[in-house]
Structure formats: structure tokens, C-alpha cells
Design a protein around this motif. Sequence first.
Motif, mmCIF file in Angstrom:
data_model
loop_
_atom_site.group_PDB
_atom_site.id
_atom_site.type_symbol
_atom_site.label_atom_id
_atom_site.label_comp_id
_atom_site.label_asym_id
_atom_site.label_seq_id
_atom_site.Cartn_x
_atom_site.Cartn_y
_atom_site.Cartn_z
ATOM 1 N N ASP A 63 59.218 24.737 56.606
ATOM 2 C CA ASP A 63 59.593 25.019 55.228
ATOM 3 C C ASP A 63 58.799 26.177 54.647
ATOM 4 O OD1 ASP A 63 61.371 22.950 55.349
ATOM 5 O OD2 ASP A 63 59.932 21.454 54.564
ATOM 6 N N GLU A 64 57.558 26.384 55.156
ATOM 7 C CA GLU A 64 56.731 27.436 54.585
ATOM 8 C C GLU A 64 57.237 28.817 54.980
ATOM 9 O OE1 GLU A 64 52.778 26.731 55.842
ATOM 10 O OE2 GLU A 64 52.596 24.811 54.800
ATOM 11 N N GLU A 65 57.634 29.016 56.243
ATOM 12 C CA GLU A 65 58.124 30.303 56.702
ATOM 13 C C GLU A 65 59.404 30.050 57.488
ATOM 14 O OE1 GLU A 65 54.854 33.237 57.867
ATOM 15 O OE2 GLU A 65 53.970 31.291 58.283
ATOM 16 N N PRO A 66 60.538 30.006 56.798
ATOM 17 C CA PRO A 66 61.766 29.557 57.427
ATOM 18 C C PRO A 66 62.280 30.506 58.505
ATOM 19 C CG PRO A 66 62.178 30.392 55.204
ATOM 20 C CD PRO A 66 60.716 30.333 55.360
ATOM 21 N N ASP A 67 62.040 31.804 58.365
ATOM 22 C CA ASP A 67 62.634 32.698 59.356
ATOM 23 C C ASP A 67 61.822 32.723 60.649
ATOM 24 O OD1 ASP A 67 60.485 33.878 58.253
ATOM 25 O OD2 ASP A 67 61.448 35.806 57.819
ATOM 26 N N GLY A 68 60.480 32.786 60.564
ATOM 27 C CA GLY A 68 59.636 32.746 61.748
ATOM 28 C C GLY A 68 59.951 33.833 62.749
ATOM 29 N N VAL A 69 60.197 35.049 62.281
ATOM 30 C CA VAL A 69 60.626 36.139 63.151
ATOM 31 C C VAL A 69 59.632 37.286 63.073
ATOM 32 C CG1 VAL A 69 62.411 37.886 63.535
ATOM 33 C CG2 VAL A 69 63.059 35.534 62.998
ATOM 34 N N CYS A 70 59.295 37.866 64.225
ATOM 35 C CA CYS A 70 58.488 39.095 64.295
ATOM 36 C C CYS A 70 59.416 40.226 64.710
ATOM 37 C CB CYS A 70 57.356 38.931 65.301
ATOM 38 S SG CYS A 70 56.463 40.466 65.629
ATOM 39 N N LEU A 71 59.603 41.205 63.808
ATOM 40 C CA LEU A 71 60.482 42.329 64.078
ATOM 41 C C LEU A 71 59.702 43.483 64.715
ATOM 42 C CD1 LEU A 71 62.658 42.439 60.827
ATOM 43 C CD2 LEU A 71 63.371 41.696 63.103
ATOM 44 N N LEU A 72 60.325 44.168 65.680
ATOM 45 C CA LEU A 72 59.751 45.337 66.336
ATOM 46 C C LEU A 72 60.680 46.516 66.094
ATOM 47 C CD1 LEU A 72 59.041 42.678 68.111
ATOM 48 C CD2 LEU A 72 58.276 44.317 69.814
ATOM 49 N N GLY A 73 60.135 47.682 65.785
ATOM 50 C CA GLY A 73 60.940 48.876 65.572
ATOM 51 C C GLY A 73 60.155 49.938 64.847
ATOM 52 N N LYS A 74 60.874 50.917 64.268
ATOM 53 C CA LYS A 74 60.211 52.027 63.590
ATOM 54 C C LYS A 74 60.358 51.972 62.069
ATOM 55 C CE LYS A 74 62.386 55.367 65.551
ATOM 56 N NZ LYS A 74 62.888 56.706 65.899
ATOM 57 N N ALA A 75 61.050 50.966 61.550
ATOM 58 C CA ALA A 75 61.208 50.859 60.103
ATOM 59 C C ALA A 75 59.892 50.475 59.443
ATOM 60 C CB ALA A 75 62.292 49.832 59.774
ATOM 61 N N GLU A 76 59.816 50.718 58.130
ATOM 62 C CA GLU A 76 58.580 50.440 57.400
ATOM 63 C C GLU A 76 58.284 48.942 57.317
ATOM 64 O OE1 GLU A 76 56.387 52.455 56.190
ATOM 65 O OE2 GLU A 76 57.360 54.375 56.564
ATOM 66 N N HIS A 77 59.310 48.115 57.265
ATOM 67 C CA HIS A 77 59.100 46.708 56.987
ATOM 68 C C HIS A 77 58.867 45.861 58.231
ATOM 69 C CE1 HIS A 77 63.436 47.129 57.850
ATOM 70 N NE2 HIS A 77 63.330 45.906 58.345
ATOM 71 N N VAL A 78 58.951 46.440 59.441
ATOM 72 C CA VAL A 78 58.808 45.623 60.639
ATOM 73 C C VAL A 78 57.350 45.215 60.823
ATOM 74 C CG1 VAL A 78 60.773 46.754 61.746
ATOM 75 C CG2 VAL A 78 58.462 47.606 62.176
ATOM 76 N N HIS A 79 57.140 44.185 61.637
ATOM 77 C CA HIS A 79 55.788 43.686 61.866
ATOM 78 C C HIS A 79 55.028 44.530 62.883
ATOM 79 C CE1 HIS A 79 58.291 40.245 60.552
ATOM 80 N NE2 HIS A 79 57.222 39.933 59.832
ATOM 81 N N LEU A 80 55.715 45.019 63.921
ATOM 82 C CA LEU A 80 55.083 45.843 64.945
ATOM 83 C C LEU A 80 55.813 47.176 65.004
ATOM 84 C CD1 LEU A 80 53.060 46.210 67.223
ATOM 85 C CD2 LEU A 80 54.710 45.186 68.791
ATOM 86 N N ARG A 81 55.129 48.227 64.522
ATOM 87 C CA ARG A 81 55.727 49.568 64.494
ATOM 88 C C ARG A 81 55.639 50.207 65.867
ATOM 89 N NH1 ARG A 81 55.664 52.395 59.707
ATOM 90 N NH2 ARG A 81 56.671 54.036 60.904
ATOM 91 N N MET A 82 56.728 50.828 66.303
ATOM 92 C CA MET A 82 56.772 51.558 67.569
ATOM 93 C C MET A 82 57.384 52.921 67.300
ATOM 94 S SD MET A 82 57.877 48.662 70.384
ATOM 95 C CE MET A 82 59.596 48.666 69.896
ATOM 96 N N GLU A 83 56.916 53.933 68.027
ATOM 97 C CA GLU A 83 57.415 55.284 67.861
ATOM 98 C C GLU A 83 58.201 55.685 69.095
ATOM 99 O OE1 GLU A 83 57.139 56.859 65.091
ATOM 100 O OE2 GLU A 83 55.785 55.438 64.142
#
Length: 569
Positions: free
Chosen positions: A14-34
Motif C-alpha cells: 500500500d505504501e508504494e503501489p507501483d514498485g517499479v525502477c525505470l531505466l532510460g535517459k528521461a529526467e524522471h527515471v531512477h537509473l539514468r543511462m546515456e
Amino acid sequence: MRSTAFYPLPTQSDEEPDGVCLLGKAEHVHLRMEGWNVGKEHARIYAEQGGVYIEGLGGFGAVLVNGERMRAYGPVEAHDEIVVAGYRLQILPRFDSEDRHTPIFTEDGRSIPMSPTTPIKAVVETAPELVRPFYDARWLALVRVVHETVRSQMDLRRVDLGVLSPEELRRMVGELVREVVWRMNPPPELDRQRLVKEVLDEAVGLGPLEDFLADATITEIMVNRYDEVFIERQGKLLAAPALFSSELAVRHIIDRIVAPIGRRIDESSPLVDARLADGSRVNAVIPPLSLKGACITIRKFSKKRLQMEDLMAYGSIEARMAHFTQVCVQQRKNIIISGGTGSGKTTLLNVLSNYIPDHERIVTIEDAAELRLYQPNLVTLEARPANMEGKGQIPIRELVRNALRMRPDRIVVGECRGGEALDMLQAMNTGHDGSLTTAHANTARDMLSRLEVMVLMAGMDLPLTAIREQIASAVDIIVQITRFSCGSRKVTSICEVTGTESGTIQLQELFTYKQRGYDAEGRVRGIFRATGAVPEFYEVMRERGLPVDLSIFQAEEPLRGQEDMHHGA
């Protein structure tokens, strides 16, 4: 470099319903890659049913799992190797226990089942510079299409490339490439800026090699074929994150390198030695000699003017050994630098040449000009290969003979490989003291044997005794430099040639490097030592009233060891 990041991946909570780590180059992702092949939201890592899963997103979102390309995979096991857009990811399910991250894998590597409400974490380790990015065939095809479109547009506009400066050419072609890319309107997930850069580099530069040439940490670039590139960084060979768009692109790059220095490469002459504008050494081979396709080998040289202090900082030489070599150059001793391929012979020759006084006239002779001397009275000669008719070749040997007529105080030969060794020895024996050269050999004793062979290659029917007497009379000092398996280069021996006895050339070792194993990171460890022997010319210097420092030859105290570890000069 390797970075580690922990990302909370709670399953159904209930605290974090999505539970997802996003990878990519967007500003909002959790792990930035170039990278050009990285989408804004490229992939996601999520927890589900007690395990960790990974899923690719978008057009370029496929992931490589244990070498196989797939859209989604899970649950992730401890032994799985996952590559996303050239980044190696190690995803380890974890749970918190008293603020410590504890792995939850069994001994056989399987993950322990968890309830849907168990919070878990994933460790993501990235090492983008060590992994070849995944090059989609669509990307390479797109680069080829843009490149060909740009060439046809230039032909239609009748652009005379010969009248443009390099800066004007790059600016004009850059504008054209951006125009072509804008009209093609590639998919939004593609990195347009990267696309423009790759096409521009391939059109007017050295293609994907441009970034490697600008990287000071890279010492060698090896193109085995258009889609197989390796680099050497800190003495280690790595698969490079770069590809050419086609075999033809590699051929164009080779032509662009050899044309400015008047050399050629074609089926009748399918290999060539050349140099770049910064002095970097280039070797190129094309079919039919190279069966895999056109290949290029570039050995880079430091843009910085190296001094002896730099070699000492690298641990390549010790202070008292450096002082001795300086005295040898200033006292006009004939020096041969011996070593294997890539051991740093040319670099050491450049450093020693700094000690030649500015008032002396120097003539340098090379196959391809690589030496960087800064004395004012300097003449640089370069050998010339034969033309298309097989005429006009001027080898190093002829240049050495011609240099004797140019009133040189010093003759510096980049490398002796053949019959020019005889002419070099004769120059050393006829008043041109203080000459320097390099040659390939594994030890100082092997260097003497190689000199004998190279003199015989001159075609003169000389008895071996006469050759050895010539060598003993001409050569004063042999400096042996060695490249170790860890990539470090070290001066492992300095020997004085003292004459001949019973038909054998006599050597006296003055300094040596004693290896003492390896450190925890696999780099060679050892100490520099003096043998206790004093060179004969030091006694002559003392008799002439010149200041001499005999303390550097004392063997009682070992010279300070350098447990380095840089890759060396």
C-alpha cells in the motif's frame, strides 16, 4: 568505473503501489543511462510474485539475458547476465534486516520464494565502458542511408571539397546532415543528436574513432572489421562501444588518413604505415591480405610533452637511473633503446631527446614521423614508399647515408629494422657520437644478436668478428624497457657495452629491475637496484675534472621500489 545503486522494489504494497525502477535517459527515471540506443523509458525492473522481473519498453527496449535477446524476463536468478543498451546489470533481490541488505539466494543460486508483501531491493551495477552497446541493425542501416543521402546532396549541389578548410567543411556538412535527419523524421526514441554526430564523424572525420582519439585514457585502437572494434585502456584490451556503418566506411577512413601524407592503399598495395596529424602511428590492411575486411591499428601518443618526471611518476624508471640516462645523453653516448612491441621505446626515446642541448643540430629519420623533438636546429626525414609504378622508394638506409652529408651533431633513427643498422653503426663510429635509436629485442644480449642479423641484412659479406667489433666500438649503452602483463612499462635493465673478448661482445649491467610478484589488483611489484658496477666513461669524466656522482651505483642500498600502478608511458 562501477557504480552500485539500491532501488526499492516492493511488490504489492500500500505504501508504494507501483514498485517499479525505470531505466532510460528521461529526467524522471531512477537509473539514468546515456547513448544513442537508450530510450527515454528504456526498461523497467519490478517485483512480482516473490521475484524480480525486467521488461524492455519502447522500440529499442529489448534486453539481452544470458546472450539472448528478449522483451521480458523473470524471475531473475543470481547467475543471470543482463545487458541493457550496453550496460551490464546485476539485479539481486534483497530484503532489509536491521538496516543491512542481505542476499536471499540459496546455495545453488536460486532465489528464495517470498510472499507478495515482502519488500525487496535490487542492486544495479553498471559498467558501460566495459560492455559493447547493442547496435540494432536498423540503426546501422539508418546511418548508412543518411550518409549516402548527404553524399548525393553534396554531389547535386556541386560542392568543391578541395577549396574548403576543415572547419568550413565540417560546418557545411553538419548543416546538411541535420537537414537530412530532420526531413527523414526518425522515430522519437532515436537519439537524433547522436545520429547527426555519427554521420558527421564518418563523413568528414574518422567516424567512431573520433571519440577514442579524444580520450586520453585510451592508448591503442584496433579495428578488426567494421563491426568489431577494440581499445586498450590502462593496459587492458576491451571491446569498444562503437561500430562503423559498413565496410566501405572503414575504407573511406583509411583513405582519409593516408592521402594527406602521400601514401596509398589499394589491391596492388594492400597495407600501409601512416600517421595522424598528432603523430599517432597508424597501420592499415585491406583485403585480400585481411580476410575479415579492412582493419586499422592506431597507437596513440600523449598530447602532453612527457618529461622524465612523468615516467618516474608512472613507476617506469627510478630517479638515479633517470639521472644516469641524462648524463649519457649529455656526454654524447650512443644509446640503443631495446624492447618488445608496445613497450614504450618511442616514448622513452622522445624523453631522452629532451636532454640534447639546443645548440646541437639534430637529424631524425623514421618510417613514419612520430618523434617529437623541440630543439631549434632540427631536420626531420621520413622514408617514402614506392609509387603506383613501383618507383620512387627511398628507404631509411638511404636517408641515414644522406644524413651524414647534412652536418648533424646527432642522428636519431626512430627504429632500426634492417640494413640501415650497418649505416647507423658506421655513423656512430665516424664522429657522430650521441646518436640514439630503438630496436626490437627482449633483452640487452638479444639486442646485440639482432644487431648482428640486421647488419648481415645489409648484404655486405662481413665476417662475424668484424661485425661484433663494429658493434662494440659504436654502441655505448643499451636501455632495456619491458611491458608487463598488467600493462605497466618499466626500464628493466641498463647495460654498458665494454668491448669484445674472445670474439664475444661484453656487457656490464649497471641497473636492473627485480620483480617481486603482483599486488592485490594484479599489477606487477618489484624494486629497482644498482648492481654496484661503475661505467668506464665515468672514470674518464672524473679524470677530466667533470663532476661525477658515483653514489648512484652503490649496490648496498636497493633503489626505492615502485609498487605502481599506472599502465606506464
